[in-house]
Design a protein around this motif. Structure first.
Motif, PDB file in Angstrom:
ATOM      1  N   THR A   1      -1.622  -7.710   2.175  1.00  0.00           N
ATOM      2  CA  THR A   1      -0.625  -6.541   2.276  1.00  0.00           C
ATOM      3  C   THR A   1       0.340  -7.033   2.847  1.00  0.00           C
ATOM      4  O   THR A   1       0.549  -7.467   4.028  1.00  0.00           O
ATOM      5  CB  THR A   1      -1.569  -5.630   3.128  1.00  0.00           C
ATOM      6  OG1 THR A   1      -2.684  -4.925   2.541  1.00  0.00           O
ATOM      7  CG2 THR A   1      -0.722  -4.238   3.031  1.00  0.00           C
TER       8      THR A   1
ATOM      9  N   VAL B   1       0.839  -1.121  -0.229  1.00  0.00           N
ATOM     10  CA  VAL B   1       0.076  -0.070  -0.103  1.00  0.00           C
ATOM     11  C   VAL B   1       0.846   1.330   0.036  1.00  0.00           C
ATOM     12  O   VAL B   1       1.823   1.352   0.985  1.00  0.00           O
ATOM     13  CB  VAL B   1      -0.834  -0.081   1.356  1.00  0.00           C
ATOM     14  CG1 VAL B   1      -1.523   1.145   1.355  1.00  0.00           C
ATOM     15  CG2 VAL B   1      -1.945  -1.268   1.103  1.00  0.00           C
TER      16      VAL B   1
ATOM     17  N   LEU C   1      -6.126  -1.962   3.014  1.00  0.00           N
ATOM     18  CA  LEU C   1      -5.383  -3.209   3.484  1.00  0.00           C
ATOM     19  C   LEU C   1      -6.250  -4.157   3.197  1.00  0.00           C
ATOM     20  O   LEU C   1      -7.451  -4.531   3.216  1.00  0.00           O
ATOM     21  CB  LEU C   1      -5.223  -3.009   5.014  1.00  0.00           C
ATOM     22  CG  LEU C   1      -4.204  -2.039   5.630  1.00  0.00           C
ATOM     23  CD1 LEU C   1      -4.482  -1.813   7.070  1.00  0.00           C
ATOM     24  CD2 LEU C   1      -2.822  -2.198   5.222  1.00  0.00           C
TER      25      LEU C   1
END
Length: 384
Positions: free
Chosen positions: A121, A76, A117
């Motif tokens: 992740t 991310v 998320l």
């Protein structure tokens, strides 16, 4: 031309490089180690946790390798970052997942990260945009809670901190850039922080071909008759910095307080000149406990047409402006052109970076501010 960024280098830096020339040792050696030690003191961390590299990009790629990021993983990160952020993820075979940002300081909030998320992740990468720390404390706590690694792209945040802690030291990895346009420069170069001591030792080996020792003299001390022999524990590359660039970095680091003080004064001068001007929005004040390196100074306009027109008008007057960074989710190669990031899109279309380097004179700052106001007025964005 008044530039957006430019280095402040001179006789002191030349003298430091000349001394390296006289030593006849140009590669990674004593001055490299000294620079790592001095930067560690600046950050308040152990020198063993730092590694001077040939670029911040090398640090990002090395961090991805050390984390074991690979196919099936997601990382991310905000879309308003440099291409190296996404490239190191793609190179590892993983998928970049872009999150949105705060409308004020242009950094992701913890809530922006949470929204994207997933069980896949592997890491979160934050960018301290323009030197603003953002919600790094909250995001670090979130990552610790979720068992997700945190990489800090502190490339432009060499003097930024939150709650008395330096940006770049909240996560598992932190990376600073010393390229030709940064606040302190080594021409090219970067520094990597690794929180885990054992991972830091592995990073040092991988950054120099996988060798345990960089110098044959160290090997000679262990095996005086076979100092040319070596062994490796893993396959690495050559990513290390050298004494010439480190010597330059030592001088620049000593000058950092002067540089940041001047940048702060420039930001304050712009804010006084442009605050309250209809059609122009300046950066918000820093939250309590936050310090910025003031690498970027940006202004926002009502529409993209006004922003583009202001940029063109200033360029015609030999004032260079720009926008950093082109949103990564709009780059087809990263496979996220359908990402819904309304704040990132709005900011990317209406914001502009003004010249903000430490060599700017007060009269140049005032000139830029006047030209911005005149350019906005010329487009009818200011209505009596």
């Amino acid at each position: 031309m008044i530039n957006v960024t430019q280095p402040s280098v001179g006789a002191e830096e030349l003298a430091a490089i000349s001394a390296v020339f006289d030593s006849k040792w140009l590669g990674s050696g004593r001055r490299t180690e000294e620079f790592e030690e001095q930067f560690a003191q600046h950050l308040g961390v152990s020198a063993e946790s730092l590694l001077f590299l040939n670029s911040a990009t090398s640090g990002l790629f090395l961090a991805a390798e050390l984390l074991g990021i690979g196919p099936g993983d997601e990382v991310v990160l905000p879309s308003n970052g440099f291409i190296a952020n996404a490239n190191c993820v793609i190179d590892a075979g993983a998928r970049p997942v872009f999150c949105d940002i705060d409308d004020g300081v242009l950094n992701p909030r913890a809530e922006d990260v949470v929204k994207v998320l997933t069980p896949r992740t592997k890491a979160v990468m934050v960018l301290h945009y323009g030197g603003y720390p953002g919600e790094v404390e909250k995001i670090a706590a979130l990552c610790a809670e979720r068992g997700v690694a945190l990489i800090e792209d502190a490339a432009v945040s060499v003097a930024s901190s939150a709650g008395g802690r330096m940006c770049g030291t909240f996560g598992d990895f932190g990376i600073w850039s010393f390229d030709a346009r940064k606040v302190i420069t080594t021409g090219d170069g970067g520094m990597l922080y690794v929180r885990d001591p054992e991972v830091a030792r592995r990073a040092r080996r991988l950054a120099y071909h996988g060798l345990e020792d960089r110098s044959s003299f160290t090997t000679a001390a262990k095996s005086p008759h076979l100092w040319w022999s070596f062994d490796i524990e893993g396959i690495g590359r050559r990513l290390v910095g050298n004494d010439m660039t480190a010597a330059m970095g030592q001088v620049q680091l000593r000058r950092l307080p002067e540089f940041v003080g001047r940048r702060r004064a420039i930001a304050e001068r712009y804010t006084r000149a442009l605050s309250g001007v209809p059609g122009v929005r300046v950066p918000p004040p820093l939250p309590e406990g936050h310090l910025s390196t003031h690498y970027f100074y940006w202004v926002r306009f009502d529409t993209q047409a006004v922003r583009d027109g202001v940029s063109e008008d200033l360029l015609a007057r030999d004032i260079y402006t720009s926008w950093r960074y082109y949103p990564l989710h709009r780059v087809p190669r990263y496979g996220a052109t359908d990402a819904v990031l309304p704040v990132t899109d709005k900011v990317s279309d209406t914001a502009l970076l003004l010249p903000a380097h430490q060599d700017l004179l007060d009269e140049e700052v005032d000139l830029v501010a006047r030209e911005v106001v005149e350019a906005v007025e010329a487009r009818g964005a200011i209505r009596g």
